[in-house]
Design an enzyme around this catalytic site. Structure first.
Site, mmCIF file in Angstrom:
data_model
loop_
_atom_site.group_PDB
_atom_site.id
_atom_site.type_symbol
_atom_site.label_atom_id
_atom_site.label_comp_id
_atom_site.label_asym_id
_atom_site.label_seq_id
_atom_site.Cartn_x
_atom_site.Cartn_y
_atom_site.Cartn_z
ATOM 1 N N HIS A 171 41.740 44.760 51.659
ATOM 2 C CA HIS A 171 43.025 44.970 50.981
ATOM 3 C C HIS A 171 42.781 45.972 49.852
ATOM 4 C CE1 HIS A 171 46.883 44.316 49.166
ATOM 5 N NE2 HIS A 171 46.359 43.874 48.055
ATOM 6 N N ASP A 207 50.327 44.098 53.240
ATOM 7 C CA ASP A 207 50.031 45.399 53.860
ATOM 8 C C ASP A 207 50.698 45.491 55.230
ATOM 9 O OD1 ASP A 207 48.018 46.180 51.756
ATOM 10 O OD2 ASP A 207 47.106 44.347 52.512
ATOM 11 N N ARG A 239 45.774 44.736 38.375
ATOM 12 C CA ARG A 239 45.357 46.061 37.900
ATOM 13 C C ARG A 239 46.538 46.766 37.225
ATOM 14 N NH1 ARG A 239 45.410 50.440 42.912
ATOM 15 N NH2 ARG A 239 46.866 49.290 44.245
ATOM 16 N N GLY A 254 53.371 33.826 40.876
ATOM 17 C CA GLY A 254 53.608 32.381 40.844
ATOM 18 C C GLY A 254 55.091 32.068 40.697
HETATM 19 N N1 LIG Z 1 46.498 40.359 47.949
HETATM 20 C C1 LIG Z 1 47.626 40.968 47.683
HETATM 21 O O1 LIG Z 1 48.273 41.504 48.583
HETATM 22 C C2 LIG Z 1 48.160 41.030 46.288
HETATM 23 C C3 LIG Z 1 47.412 40.595 45.223
HETATM 24 N N2 LIG Z 1 47.895 40.685 43.949
HETATM 25 C C4 LIG Z 1 47.036 40.166 42.883
HETATM 26 O O2 LIG Z 1 47.488 38.877 42.497
HETATM 27 C C5 LIG Z 1 47.025 38.597 41.174
HETATM 28 C C6 LIG Z 1 48.129 38.012 40.326
HETATM 29 O O3 LIG Z 1 49.133 38.969 40.122
HETATM 30 P P1 LIG Z 1 50.387 38.675 39.165
HETATM 31 O O4 LIG Z 1 50.959 37.335 39.439
HETATM 32 O O5 LIG Z 1 51.263 39.859 39.234
HETATM 33 O O6 LIG Z 1 49.650 38.649 37.747
HETATM 34 P P2 LIG Z 1 50.169 37.978 36.380
HETATM 35 O O7 LIG Z 1 49.299 38.494 35.295
HETATM 36 O O8 LIG Z 1 51.637 38.077 36.254
HETATM 37 O O9 LIG Z 1 49.840 36.455 36.634
HETATM 38 C C7 LIG Z 1 48.533 35.997 36.795
HETATM 39 C C8 LIG Z 1 48.457 34.621 36.185
HETATM 40 O O10 LIG Z 1 47.152 34.113 36.442
HETATM 41 C C9 LIG Z 1 46.762 33.383 35.305
HETATM 42 N N3 LIG Z 1 45.302 33.239 35.319
HETATM 43 C C10 LIG Z 1 44.370 34.134 34.940
HETATM 44 N N4 LIG Z 1 43.143 33.612 35.090
HETATM 45 C C11 LIG Z 1 43.313 32.380 35.618
HETATM 46 C C12 LIG Z 1 42.426 31.335 35.985
HETATM 47 N N5 LIG Z 1 41.098 31.457 35.827
HETATM 48 N N6 LIG Z 1 42.936 30.202 36.488
HETATM 49 C C13 LIG Z 1 44.260 30.055 36.618
HETATM 50 N N7 LIG Z 1 45.166 30.989 36.263
HETATM 51 C C14 LIG Z 1 44.677 32.138 35.770
HETATM 52 C C15 LIG Z 1 47.303 34.171 34.120
HETATM 53 O O11 LIG Z 1 47.428 33.352 32.960
HETATM 54 C C16 LIG Z 1 48.649 34.639 34.654
HETATM 55 O O12 LIG Z 1 49.705 33.752 34.303
HETATM 56 C C17 LIG Z 1 46.441 39.922 40.660
HETATM 57 O O13 LIG Z 1 45.030 39.901 40.798
HETATM 58 C C18 LIG Z 1 47.062 40.939 41.586
HETATM 59 O O14 LIG Z 1 46.295 42.118 41.635
HETATM 60 C C19 LIG Z 1 49.126 41.177 43.689
HETATM 61 C C20 LIG Z 1 49.927 41.621 44.715
HETATM 62 C C21 LIG Z 1 49.492 41.595 46.085
HETATM 63 O O1 LIG Z 2 48.222 46.987 44.222
HETATM 64 C C1 LIG Z 2 47.977 46.026 43.470
HETATM 65 O O2 LIG Z 2 47.181 46.048 42.528
HETATM 66 C C2 LIG Z 2 48.628 44.717 43.793
HETATM 67 C C3 LIG Z 2 48.440 44.505 45.233
HETATM 68 O O3 LIG Z 2 47.393 44.071 45.671
HETATM 69 C C4 LIG Z 2 49.449 45.052 46.123
HETATM 70 O O4 LIG Z 2 50.568 45.346 45.692
HETATM 71 O O5 LIG Z 2 49.147 45.168 47.314
#
Ligand SMILES: NC(=O)C1=CN([C@@H]2O[C@H](COP(=O)(O)OP(=O)(O)OC[C@H]3O[C@@H](n4cnc5c(N)ncnc54)[C@H](O)[C@@H]3O)[C@@H](O)[C@H]2O)C=CC1
Ligand SMILES: O=C([O-])CC(=O)C(=O)O
Length: 329
Positions: free
Chosen positions: A189, A161, A94, A17
């Site tokens: 993913h 990816d 994770r 965010g």
């Molecule tokens: N699809 C993709 O390519 C990628 C996906 N991700 C995923 O994105 C997600 C977020 O990652 P980060 O920002 O690094 O995590 P983070 O832990 O830094 O931030 C996540 C935020 O979501 C908030 N949150 C948790 N539950 C919530 C809810 N029900 N409603 C609103 N906010 C909520 C938390 O309070 C936290 O501030 C993770 O699941 C991560 O695995 C991360 C990188 C790539």
């Molecule tokens: O690997 C993770 O858990 C976060 C993610 O989805 C990525 O970096 O592609």
């Protein structure tokens, strides 16, 4: 003056965010002549930190930022009210040693209420990009809980990816990232995703011919892309954030911009049964956009080796769907 676009970001005070909001607010996504109202959604204990993020947004004095709305996750409908885009980032990332699928029972339930609230409150033209992992199945859960929203509005992010794969191919070939085209990621993913190098091109030629090392492509390249998320977690102690935010920007840009002729981009969308992939699965395909609607690029051929890779990642998506069947009305 154009009417503002309303963009909701859940998990707005998290890592991704924080890397995402300022780029949207500054006009990097929708353009310097397009006002944006940001809707920031967080869990109740994090609302104080979110106040700080709002202060910083104020302190940037972005001419394109026309307003900020904040809501907590107990009031999701306020958070999504009249939003044209909802970027679902909020969820738990994770840690080292986990697969993304291990998050399914932790994060999956978040997406039932998310789907319901988007249906109840968002703008009629809403489009949703799910980033929170496991993003394909979370997207499936939200979509299933919002049956009145057309299924072609739902996306799970695969662009990180694709960008990783493009970068690896450019490095190996000594060409630029701009030379690499049609680098499709198929499937989930996850570590089963299939980065389809056979159909990618580098400088207009088949990538496999330019690289000239099929075993590197089949083994090292694919594994590097599949496991890049884990490698970043290992190195940084936290999952990819700036590159994930960048991929989210790229995804929305790809959706709202007509795709150049002959090119495609990767996103997971609700399968229409193309390529024999079960209708209704949130699966990544090669897509084109006309600026508002996507189409799956047809006629892409796979050899037997590649087809087995596609089949394996689709099989995993089906398993994930079965694991959350209690969350799919
Ligand atoms: N699809 C993709 O390519 C990628 C996906 N991700 C995923 O994105 C997600 C977020 O990652 P980060 O920002 O690094 O995590 P983070 O832990 O830094 O931030 C996540 C935020 O979501 C908030 N949150 C948790 N539950 C919530 C809810 N029900 N409603 C609103 N906010 C909520 C938390 O309070 C936290 O501030 C993770 O699941 C991560 O695995 C991360 C990188 C790539
Ligand atoms: O690997 C993770 O858990 C976060 C993610 O989805 C990525 O970096 O592609």
């Amino acid at each position: 003056m154009k009417a503002p676009i309303r963009v909701a970001v859940t998990g707005a005070a998290g890592q991704i965010g924080y890397a995402l909001l300022f780029r949207i607010a500054s006009g990097q996504l929708f353009g310097k002549d397009q006002p944006v109202i940001l809707h920031l959604v967080e869990v109740p204990p994090v609302m104080g930190a979110l106040d700080g993020v709002e202060m910083e947004l104020d302190d940037c004095a972005f001419p394109t930022l026309a307003g900020v709305v904040k809501a907590d996750s107990d009031h999701l409908e306020d958070g999504f009210a009249d939003c044209n885009f909802v970027l679902c980032v909020g969820s738990v990332p994770r840690k080292a040693g986990m697969e993304r699928g291990d998050l399914i029972r932790i994060n999956g339930p978040i997406f039932t209420n998310t789907g319901k609230a988007i249906q109840a409150a968002a703008a009629k033209d809403v489009r949703i990009v799910v980033v929170g992992n496991p993003c394909n199945t979370n997207c499936l859960i939200a979509m299933a809980n919002a049956p009145d929203i057309p299924r072609d509005r739902w996306y799970a992010m695969m662009m990180l990816d694709e960008n990783r794969a493009v970068s690896q191919l450019a490095k190996k070939s000594g060409m630029t990232v701009a030379d690499v085209k049609n680098m499709t990621i198929w499937g989930n993913h996850s570590a089963t995703q299939y980065p389809d190098f056979y159909n990618a091109t580098i400088g207009g030629k088949p990538a496999a011919d330019v690289i000239g090392d099929e075993s590197w492509l089949q083994d090292t390249f694919i594994e590097t892309v599949q496991k890049r998320g884990a490698a970043v977690i290992q190195a940084r102690g936290a999952s990819s954030a700036a590159s994930a935010a960048n991929a989210c920007i790229d995804t929305v840009k790809n959706i709202i911009t007509p795709t150049p002729a002959g090119e495609s981009f990767s996103a997971a969308i609700c399968s229409d049964g193309s390529y024999g992939i079960d209708e209704g699965l949130i699966c990544s395909f090669p897509l084109t956009s006309d600026g508002s609607n996507w189409s799956i690029k047809q006629g892409v051929k796979q050899n037997e080796w590649a087809q087995a890779k596609v089949d394996a990642t689709v099989a995993e998506l089906k398993e994930e769907r079965d694991t959350v069947k209690d969350l799919l009305p």
